[in-house]
Every structure is written in structure tokens, then in C-alpha cells.
Enzyme design. Structure first.
Site, short mmCIF file in Angstrom:
data_model
loop_
_atom_site.label_atom_id
_atom_site.label_comp_id
_atom_site.label_asym_id
_atom_site.label_seq_id
_atom_site.Cartn_x
_atom_site.Cartn_y
_atom_site.Cartn_z
N SER A 1 38.87 47.81 8.49
CA SER A 1 38.89 48.69 9.64
C SER A 1 37.52 48.35 10.33
CB SER A 1 38.71 50.18 8.74
OG SER A 1 38.30 51.11 9.50
N SER A 2 37.40 48.94 11.62
CA SER A 2 36.21 48.90 12.35
C SER A 2 35.33 49.65 11.72
CB SER A 2 36.56 49.44 13.76
OG SER A 2 37.70 48.66 14.42
N HIS B 1 43.07 43.19 13.81
CA HIS B 1 43.37 43.31 15.19
C HIS B 1 43.94 41.64 15.49
CE1 HIS B 1 40.05 46.39 15.30
NE2 HIS B 1 41.08 47.13 15.69
N GLN C 1 41.03 61.29 21.27
CA GLN C 1 41.54 61.29 20.01
C GLN C 1 40.47 61.57 18.95
OE1 GLN C 1 42.86 57.05 20.58
NE2 GLN C 1 42.34 57.02 18.38
N ASP D 1 47.73 52.27 10.24
CA ASP D 1 47.65 53.75 10.93
C ASP D 1 49.26 54.15 10.83
OD1 ASP D 1 44.78 54.30 11.91
OD2 ASP D 1 45.39 52.20 12.32
P1 AMP Z 1 41.82 50.62 16.22
O1 AMP Z 1 41.00 49.58 17.01
O2 AMP Z 1 41.30 51.05 14.94
O3 AMP Z 1 42.47 51.69 17.06
O4 AMP Z 1 43.25 49.47 15.74
C1 AMP Z 1 43.87 48.86 16.78
C2 AMP Z 1 45.28 48.56 16.23
O5 AMP Z 1 44.69 47.58 15.25
C3 AMP Z 1 45.94 49.68 15.68
O6 AMP Z 1 47.27 49.36 15.98
C4 AMP Z 1 45.66 49.58 14.45
O7 AMP Z 1 46.88 50.41 13.30
C5 AMP Z 1 45.49 48.18 13.99
N1 AMP Z 1 44.73 47.75 12.84
C6 AMP Z 1 43.64 48.43 12.50
N2 AMP Z 1 43.30 47.81 11.19
C7 AMP Z 1 44.16 46.95 10.72
C8 AMP Z 1 44.26 46.08 9.74
N3 AMP Z 1 43.50 46.10 8.77
N4 AMP Z 1 45.52 45.29 9.61
C9 AMP Z 1 46.26 45.44 10.78
N5 AMP Z 1 46.31 46.07 11.64
C10 AMP Z 1 45.17 46.99 11.79
#
Ligand code: AMP
Length: 284
Positions: free
Chosen positions: A187-188, A37, A61, A152
């Protein structure tokens, strides 16, 4: 950093900023922030005078209610990280603020084929939910630039389609995936892995790398089957390991050696669903 919980107040602030000139970069997230992020926020900071981050765990979602319930929330730490990253504005809305009329009878979006394959197939309704929240957020923030992660991959394609469908002029930037030292895509959801599963999880990026290194013109079926078997032998429940045209996401069984490809995988380990992908431009 200014924190807004109300959409109207956020909108008012952003309008004032726009009138003063400069550009707005926007990074939507669901919180439980990590370096991935932060890399998006850094990209936004380099190219814009104001960086807006949103944290909203969007219920529409989540096709699996248990996944929604278990989604990690680390708000205090997130706010600290955002302050350190120099983010200007955090939007932290309630569900009601995003969906004032409730979450029933929300609009649907003609995203077509993208909704029927891969994530669309295995997570019915997921991309409609993504469109619903992104439409609302994009309307509100009215950003010049939007930063999303290649991790994603299909989501980026869906949001690109949403921008086309709605005529919203925000420019989408797809940023590369940040990985842990052993290759696991950040990843979260990784915090939900046990120590043993965390160690096994690296296999996803490894099988994708093997596909990238070994893919040859002709049939790719054997390569994909081997990758799937390797994951299953290690204890994964595999949703898919696939190769697709990078531009269209059309799945392939044979390759001409020229068309840019993307290798994608989604699999569960210890009840946690992980996804990853890698781009393949041509034969090395
Ligand atoms: P999320 O909080 O999982 O919805 O992710 C928010 C944004 O962060 C989305 O655009 C994801 O694709 C991006 N994101 C999540 N994991 C990564 C990562 N490892 N590297 C780069 N961007 C990420």
C-alpha cells in the site's frame, strides 16, 4: 511514454488510437506506486495494445483532510517506474482538469447499501468521491478494460455498481493483492509506518489468514472477536474485522459452510489506516 496533463489532449490522442484499432487498458492510481500497481499495469499490458495509467490524488474521496495532506507523493520515481513498465500514456491531471466546475455540488451516485457498511460506514462520503473521480476518468479514457486491485474489495464493488449505473461499457478486472514477504498488503500508505509499526502491521494479514483457516459452519462471532482482540492487544485501533458474503458484501454472523466469503479488516497503527481482505471459497 507520453504524459498528458490536459483532459482534452488525452481524449484527442485516445480517439486517434481507437480509430486505428486495438484496445485500451486503464489503471487509475493515486501515485506513490509500488509492485501492486505495477501488477495491474502488467495485466493491462498483456491484454491491450495501449496502456493508460492515471495519477491523481482525488480530494473528494478523502473524508479525513489530514490523510489527504499526508498522502505520499513520489512523482519522479513513479514516472521512472511507469517508463520501465512500458506504460504508453500517463495522465497527470490537476484538480481543475478533473473538476472544471469545482468540487462543490458534484453529482451523487445511488450506490445504496455499499455506502453504509465497512469502508462506507467508517469513511463517510468516501465512495461518492470514488464514483465522482471514476466517472470522470472512465468517460475521458473510454477504455475497453479497467484494472483494479482486490485489496480495495469494496471499492471494486462500488465501481462495478458505477459501471451499471452509468451504462459505461468498460470491463472491470479485479486483480489479486500483492503482498510483502511477511504478508502485509502492499500500500502507498505503508511508507508512513515507523519501523516498529511496520513490523506490527503484518498482524492484519495474519488474523485474516487465521479466520480463513479456522472458519467453520455456524457462528463466526467468536472468531471475529478473537481477531479484533489480537489486533487491539498489539496496539491497533480497529475499525472492523468482519466476514461477509463475497458476492454481495452482506455481513454475516453465521455461515452455512458453502457461500463464498470474504474476511475484511481495517485498523490504524501509529495513525496510519490499513485495510486488507481475503477470500474464502469453502471449507478446506
Ligand atoms: P491507489 O493508488 O491506492 O488508489 O490504488 C490504485 C489501484 O491499485 C487500486 O485499484 C488498488 O486496489 C490497487 N492496489 C493497491 N494496492 C494493491 C496491492 N497491494 N495489490 C494489487 N493492487 C493494489
Amino acid at each position: 511514454m507520453i504524459l498528458f496533463k490536459q483532459a482534452a489532449r488525452l481524449r484527442h490522442k485516445l480517439q486517434t488510437l481507437l480509430q486505428a484499432g486495438g484496445s485500451i487498458g486503464f489503471v487509475p492510481t493515486m501515485g506513490a506506486l509500488h509492485q501492486g500497481h505495477l501488477s495491474l499495469l502488467e495485466a493491462a499490458g498483456k491484454e491491450n495494445s495501449t496502456v493508460v495509467c492515471s495519477i491523481f490524488v482525488n480530494p473528494t474521496q478523502f473524508n479525513d483532510p489530514a490523510d489527504f495532506e499526508k498522502y505520499p507523493v513520489t512523482l519522479e520515481k513513479d514516472i521512472e517506474l511507469l517508463e520501465q513498465a512500458g506504460v504508453d500514456i500517463l495522465f497527470l491531471p490537476s484538480i481543475r482538469e478533473i473538476y472544471p466546475e469545482g468540487t462543490q455540488d458534484l453529482p451523487t451516485y445511488a450506490i445504496g447499501f455499499l455506502e453504509t457498511i465497512l469502508e462506507g460506514h467508517y469513511r463517510p462520503g468516501h465512495f461518492q468521491g470514488v464514483c465522482q473521480v471514476m466517472h470522470r476518468l472512465l468517460d475521458l479514457v473510454n477504455a475497453d478494460h479497467l484494472y483494479m486491485g482486490q485489496k480495495d474489495y469494496q471499492q471494486c464493488m462500488v465501481v462495478d455498481r458505477l459501471l451499471n449505473l452509468t451504462g459505461i461499457t468498460t470491463k472491470l478486472h479485479t486483480c489479486s493483492t500483492l503482498r510483502e514477504a511477511d504478508g502485509l498488503a502492499m500500500s502507498s500508505r505503508n511508507v508512513r509506518l515507523s519501523a516498529e509499526d511496520r513490523s506490527t502491521a503484518r498482524l492484519i494479514s495474519q488474523v485474516l489468514e487465521t479466520i480463513r483457516n479456522e472458519v467453520q459452519p455456524g457462528s463466526v462471532k467468536g472468531l471475529l472477536q478473537n481477531a479484533q482482540q489480537k489486533l487491539e492487544s498489539a496496539g491497533f485501533k480497529v475499525d472492523y474485522v468482519a466476514l461477509a458474503h463475497a458476492r454481495t458484501l452482506q455481513l454475516i454472523e453465521t455461515w452455512d459452510g458453502k457461500e463464498p466469503l470474504v474476511a475484511l479488516a481495517a485498523a490504524y497503527i501509529g495513525g496510519v489506516r490499513l485495510i486488507d481482505n481475503m477470500l474464502i471459497h469453502s471449507i478446506k
